[in-house]
Each structure stands twice: as C-alpha cells, then as structure tokens.
Design an enzyme around this catalytic site. Structure first.
Site, PDB file in Angstrom:
ATOM      1  N   GLY A 177       0.347  12.442   2.126  1.00 41.00           N
ATOM      2  CA  GLY A 177       1.676  12.121   2.640  1.00 41.00           C
ATOM      3  C   GLY A 177       1.720  12.392   4.125  1.00 41.00           C
ATOM      4  N   CYS A 189      -5.505  15.518   0.070  1.00 41.41           N
ATOM      5  CA  CYS A 189      -4.993  15.530   1.445  1.00 41.41           C
ATOM      6  C   CYS A 189      -3.733  16.406   1.560  1.00 41.41           C
ATOM      7  CB  CYS A 189      -4.752  14.100   1.922  1.00 41.41           C
ATOM      8  SG  CYS A 189      -4.514  14.002   3.693  1.00 41.41           S
ATOM      9  N   TYR A 190      -2.552  15.827   1.746  1.00 40.86           N
ATOM     10  CA  TYR A 190      -1.344  16.654   1.817  1.00 40.86           C
ATOM     11  C   TYR A 190      -1.232  17.525   0.570  1.00 40.86           C
ATOM     12  CZ  TYR A 190       3.575  18.010   2.183  1.00 40.86           C
ATOM     13  OH  TYR A 190       4.738  18.727   2.251  1.00 40.86           O
ATOM     14  N   HIS A 226      -9.877  11.387   0.865  1.00 34.83           N
ATOM     15  CA  HIS A 226      -9.208  10.448  -0.058  1.00 34.83           C
ATOM     16  C   HIS A 226     -10.215   9.805  -1.019  1.00 34.83           C
ATOM     17  CE1 HIS A 226      -5.148  10.374   1.698  1.00 34.83           C
ATOM     18  NE2 HIS A 226      -5.786  10.684   2.819  1.00 34.83           N
ATOM     19  N   GLU A 246      -9.599   7.960  -3.473  1.00 33.47           N
ATOM     20  CA  GLU A 246      -9.121   6.661  -3.976  1.00 33.47           C
ATOM     21  C   GLU A 246      -9.475   5.499  -3.057  1.00 33.47           C
ATOM     22  OE1 GLU A 246      -7.458   9.062  -2.631  1.00 33.47           O
ATOM     23  OE2 GLU A 246      -5.688   8.422  -1.509  1.00 33.47           O
ATOM     24  N   SER A 262       7.473 -20.424  -9.565  1.00 30.41           N
ATOM     25  CA  SER A 262       6.867 -21.178  -8.473  1.00 30.41           C
ATOM     26  C   SER A 262       5.638 -21.924  -8.972  1.00 30.41           C
ATOM     27  CB  SER A 262       6.441 -20.211  -7.376  1.00 30.41           C
ATOM     28  OG  SER A 262       5.380 -19.407  -7.867  1.00 30.41           O
ATOM     29  N   GLY A 263       5.221 -21.618 -10.214  1.00 25.92           N
ATOM     30  CA  GLY A 263       3.980 -22.217 -10.708  1.00 25.92           C
ATOM     31  C   GLY A 263       2.783 -21.334 -10.399  1.00 25.92           C
ATOM     32  N   GLY A 264       2.993 -20.293  -9.610  1.00 23.71           N
ATOM     33  CA  GLY A 264       1.908 -19.379  -9.280  1.00 23.71           C
ATOM     34  C   GLY A 264       1.779 -18.287 -10.327  1.00 23.71           C
ATOM     35  N   VAL A 265       0.802 -17.410 -10.095  1.00 26.82           N
ATOM     36  CA  VAL A 265       0.469 -16.432 -11.119  1.00 26.82           C
ATOM     37  C   VAL A 265       1.560 -15.370 -11.295  1.00 26.82           C
ATOM     38  CG1 VAL A 265      -1.020 -15.174  -9.516  1.00 26.82           C
ATOM     39  CG2 VAL A 265      -1.325 -14.849 -11.934  1.00 26.82           C
ATOM     40  N   ASP A 266       2.154 -14.884 -10.201  1.00 22.78           N
ATOM     41  CA  ASP A 266       3.042 -13.725 -10.312  1.00 22.78           C
ATOM     42  C   ASP A 266       4.307 -14.044 -11.102  1.00 22.78           C
ATOM     43  OD1 ASP A 266       1.132 -12.943  -8.533  1.00 22.78           O
ATOM     44  OD2 ASP A 266       2.453 -12.990  -6.791  1.00 22.78           O
ATOM     45  N   SER A 267       5.007 -15.113 -10.679  1.00 18.94           N
ATOM     46  CA  SER A 267       6.257 -15.401 -11.382  1.00 18.94           C
ATOM     47  C   SER A 267       5.972 -15.852 -12.807  1.00 18.94           C
ATOM     48  CB  SER A 267       7.087 -16.438 -10.622  1.00 18.94           C
ATOM     49  OG  SER A 267       6.355 -17.627 -10.433  1.00 18.94           O
ATOM     50  N   SER A 268       4.832 -16.525 -13.036  1.00 14.92           N
ATOM     51  CA  SER A 268       4.535 -16.985 -14.403  1.00 14.92           C
ATOM     52  C   SER A 268       4.252 -15.806 -15.330  1.00 14.92           C
ATOM     53  CB  SER A 268       3.335 -17.926 -14.424  1.00 14.92           C
ATOM     54  OG  SER A 268       3.510 -18.968 -13.514  1.00 14.92           O
ATOM     55  N   LYS A 326      -2.665  -7.941  -7.390  1.00 17.97           N
ATOM     56  CA  LYS A 326      -2.887  -9.310  -7.867  1.00 17.97           C
ATOM     57  C   LYS A 326      -3.961  -9.414  -8.955  1.00 17.97           C
ATOM     58  CE  LYS A 326      -1.838 -13.649  -6.444  1.00 17.97           C
ATOM     59  NZ  LYS A 326      -0.526 -13.977  -5.864  1.00 17.97           N
TER      60      LYS A 326
END
Ligand code: XMP
Length: 516
Positions: free
Chosen positions: A55, A82-83, A168, A170, A223-229, A372
C-alpha cells in the site's frame, strides 16, 4: 458458512488484484477485503490464511489506514507483503523507518533462513521491490529470513504463524514469486486447490440470485464482445428471461456483425435479445461531423438515448426494470478510478455510465474482479463459442473512430470491406489470437493511382496491428511482409474506392491504438 478462502486485506496497492489473480491461478478461492474490514467481516469470509497487501501509506502517516491489528492474533497463517511487512513490524513492537532512498524495481535478495515459505526457492532471489519505508528493528519473537545488501527483505515468527516479505511475489518480475505464494497456500495454509471456473460460475450465479431476489427485471447492453456476453450469460443463468439483452446497430459496426451477434447470442446462447436497428439515428447525427471528440460524444449520447428508449419499452412490458448488467472488468475499474486524472481527457470512452442515474438502475457487475483471460476461461466453461471468446477488442464508437473525417454510409461500407479483408488475412496467417487488435483505418486522403490503364484518384487506408496486455500501452506488430502484401493487394483490388494502403508503425505511447 462461506467457502474456505484466502483473505487478502487491501492496503491500496496497485498489485492487490494481482495477488488475488495469482491465487485463483492456483485454483484457490480468495476474497479481497478493504483493510478497514472488521474482525467479524474477516472471520465471516472463513479465512484459512490472510495476506496483507502492499500500500502507498507509511505506518506513521496520520492518515495510515485504520486497520484492526488484532487480526494478527486470530491464529490464522499470515503473509505480509511490502506494507504488510511494515504493518506487522510496527504493530507487534518493532520499528519501521523511512528508507534513505525509495527502492523501486529489480533487486537481489538473499534467503538466509529455512522456512516453509521459501521451500524449494534458490538462495539468491531476483525480486521486484516498490517501497519507501523499511523495517529497522524486528518485533520480539521475529527472526530475519531474507535480506538485500542493506535492508530487511523477509521476517517470520513461526510460533505465531506470521511471515512477511518486503518484495512483491505477485509481480512476474519476482522470478520465483509464484512458488513462494504456492508455499504459503499449500505448505502453510494447507488449502485445497479445488477452486475452478465451474465454482466461480456456481457461486456467482448464486450471489446474483441473492442480490436480485425473485422479483424485478434486468437489462444488459451487449456489444458482441467477450465481456458483456459472459456477464449476460452468467446473469441469464441466475435470472432466466427476467434479463433482456439489448444489442444496438449504431451504423458503425463491422460488416455483418449485427447478424452474427444475433446468431451467436440469441441462436447459440439462447439469450433473450432485442436487436435494435438504429443506423439511421446515428448516421444522421454524424453527418457533417469531423471532430473526433464530437463524434465520440454524439455516439455515446445517442447510445444512451437508444438504450434508454428500449429500457422504458421493456419496463412497460415487464412491469419494471431494476437492474443494469455490465461486463466491467478489473482493469476497467482501475482505469475509471483514475477518471479524475489527466489520462481521461485523452479520449472520452463510451459506455452506458449515464443510465443508472437517469433510470435509477442498480448495477450487476459479475466480472469486476477478473482479468480478460480469466473471463475467457469462464466463458469457455459456460460453453460460449470461440468466436466470441477470442474476438479482439472493438471500441464502443466502432468504425467511427477509424474513419477520419466525415462518417457517411459510403465511407462506412468502404471501411467495412477493408476491415473484413484485414481480419480474414490475419486469421488465415494464424495471427488473430496472438495480436491484441488488427484493423484498417480509412484516411481522408485521396491519391493518384493506376489500375489497368486507368488513372484512379481514390482513398487511402492504413493498417494497424498492435500487441498489448490491457490496451493501456501497446507496441506495433511487425506483421510478416507476406501478410502485409496480401492484405494490401486484396484491399486495392477488391475494395473499389481505396487505391493505396499504408502501414502504421506507431506504438502507444506516443500514439493511441485507435486513430481518433
Ligand atoms: P486507445 O485508442 O485509447 O484505445 O489507445 C485503447 C483501447 O480501448 C479501446 N477503445 C474503446 N473501447 N469504448 C470502448 O469500449 C471506447 O470509446 C473506446 N475507445 C478506445 C481501443 O479499441 C483499444 O483497445
């Protein structure tokens, strides 16, 4: 009782969600809670281990986050990062000081103690550091486990089951970071790696059901894209036909996209879909407009107007509309949290952000914590077609931001044809999935050419192909000459109205991905 989880307490590091993602990659369930969460909230999440993130604060700041330090005595294994290390040091009786110089970037760390956290790791570690403060004196009971040439890099108190590292794990620059996190999960917390996309789907569907109850209607702009579908399919599983999806043809979609999206989403995924042909509305507003920001604003505003009309129509039919489904991903959350920053003014990104206020809709955002590639994994498990999952990103304002100058139906048709050729050839070369985006741009430049014995005077199109992780930065792709040659020759021969093709070799920054 909730699923056993790894609780990540977020002290505000830009890497917190990356920790969560690394843990999900190990098929372990994790929950990110704000560092101000109460002990009760932490315990409700059923933690088998707790990670304290990095942080930006210093433990001595007057506005350091007010975290309940009694969490250190819950008896659960703890990993401070870290923090997190400084927090542990400070609250258990050690000393933290402001480092003489901020350490940021690659660093060498030497492991000097045996502990399950470092099992199987090389003695010399190449790590990523990003901190201003450092531990000066360890708290009673703690010992040093790792150091850099002049500072503390790791501490532990095995009796209390607390470990911490200054670097870190990660971040992928920490070469054995994943092994370290795996050691924490499997050797120390002894958690089972049984968290899969299927689990995510089940719990998310369950959470949505609880969130929406058994009444009320939801809408989703596709939108036809992956996220909204993917978001829509998840909500559809929870609400069935109480979800109506709306797909708008704004006149600047790709060739045949309006039909393809309907075939996929209504035909294959059985979504309750309303397809709105609003080409005329958009194109008449765009007539005569050449300024990029004005185009974006017009499309954004009109989209909300069209969607709003649909929402009211759906509300009449179904009694009410209460929820708005959005396919917001974690990187979008970060991007919009810097909305006040200077980056926002570069381009006004278009979304349906205005709707919740005007219609008083409550949001359902089932993908808010995901990246994604994780969404693609979930989509695959939901049985979604690969052509949705692998589709390259396509901007909300569509081809309008790739048509420089005025957007007319004729110029849209020209670009659609050129764009189709680019996509076909990139796919034929087996490059489509390796490239973030590849497309054509129609320029307001006419030039002289010769075809057969005829002089031509026609438009120019630019080809753009970029590699990117998240759209924030991008490198232009050196497409093979053969591919460029084929694209160029096909466009000039097949698209009447374009007689010259050029290649865009600009990275982002300084260029942006889209031309407008
Ligand atoms: P730029 O052109 O800003 O684009 O480098 C970065 C990424 O964002 C996409 N993009 C948009 N996506 N609405 C969207 O949903 C928009 O208004 C928009 N503008 C740009 C662009 O395609 C690239 O992937």
């Amino acid at each position: 009782m909730n699923n056993p989880s790894i609780v990540i307490l977020d002290f505000g590091s830009q890497y917190t969600q990356l920790i969560a993602r690394r843990i999900r990659e190990q098929n372990v369930y994790s929950v990110v809670l704000p560092c101000t969460a109460s002990l009760q909230q932490i315990e409700q999440a059923n933690p088998v281990g707790i990670i304290l993130s990095g942080g930006p604060s210093s433990v001595y700041d007057t506005d350091a986050p007010p975290t309940d330090a009694r969490l250190l005595a819950l008896g659960k294994p703890i990993l401070g990062i870290c923090y997190g290390l400084q927090f542990i040091t400070h609250h258990l009786g050690g000393k933290v000081r402001s480092a003489a110089r901020r350490e940021y970037g690659h660093a060498e760390v030497e492991i000097i103690a045996q502990t399950p956290l470092f099992e199987g790791l090389a003695q010399r570690q190449h790590v990523w550091m990003s901190h201003g403060d450092e531990a000066l004196e360890l708290p009673p009971g703690f010992s040093l486990t790792a150091k850099t040439s002049n500072a503390v890099a790791g501490i532990m108190d095995e009796a209390r089951r607390i470990w911490a590292v200054q670097f870190h794990p990660e971040v992928h620059h920490t070469r054995q970071g994943t092994e370290l996190l795996r050691n924490f999960l499997f050797r120390i917390c002894k958690v089972a790696p049984d968290w899969t996309p299927e689990h995510f789907i089940q719990t998310t569907v369950e959470q949505i059901r609880q969130q929406v109850g058994d009444k009320g209607h939801a809408i989703c702009a596709l939108s036809g894209g992956v996220d909204s579908s993917v978001a829509a399919v998840l909500v559809h599983r929870a609400m069935g036909d109480r979800l109506t999806c709306v797909f708008v043809d704004n006149g600047v979609l790709r060739k045949n996209e309006f039909q393809k999206v309907q075939d996929n989403l209504r035909g294959k995924l059985k979504l309750n879909l309303v397809a709105v042909d609003a080409r005329e509305r958009f194109l008449s507003l765009l007539a005569g407009i050449t300024d990029p920001e004005t185009k974006r604003k017009i499309i954004g505003r009109e989209f909300i107007a069209v969607f709003d009309d649909e929402a009211h129509r759906i509300a009449k039919l179904s009694g009410s509309v209460d929820w708005l489904v959005q396919g917001t991903l974690y990187p979008d959350v970060i991007e919009s949290s810097s909305v006040k920053g200077p980056s926002q003014t570069i381009k006004s990104h278009h979304n349906v952000g205005g709707l919740p206020e005007t219609m008083k809709l409550k949001l359902i955002e089932p993908l808010r914590d995901l990246f994604k590639d994780e969404v693609r994994r979930i989509g695959r498990d939901l049985g979604m077609p690969e052509d949705i999952l692998q589709r390259q990103p396509f901007p909300g304002p569509g081809l309008a931001v790739r048509i420089l100058g005025e957007v007319t139906p004729e110029r849209v048709a020209l670009l659609q044809s050129a764009d189709e050729i680019v996509v076909e050839e990139i796919k034929a070369a087996g490059l489509y999935q390796q490239i973030w985006q590849s497309f054509a741009v129609l320029l307001p430049v006419q030039s002289v050419g010769v075809m057969g014995d005829q002089r031509t005077y026609a438009a120019t199109c630019a080809i753009r192909a970029v590699h990117s992780e998240d759209g924030m930065t991008a490198d232009w792709v050196p497409l093979p000459y053969e591919v460029l040659k084929k694209i160029s020759s096909r466009i000039v021969n097949e698209v009447r109205g374009i007689n010259r093709v050029v290649y865009d070799i600009t990275s982002k920054p300084p260029g942006t991905i889209e031309w407008e």
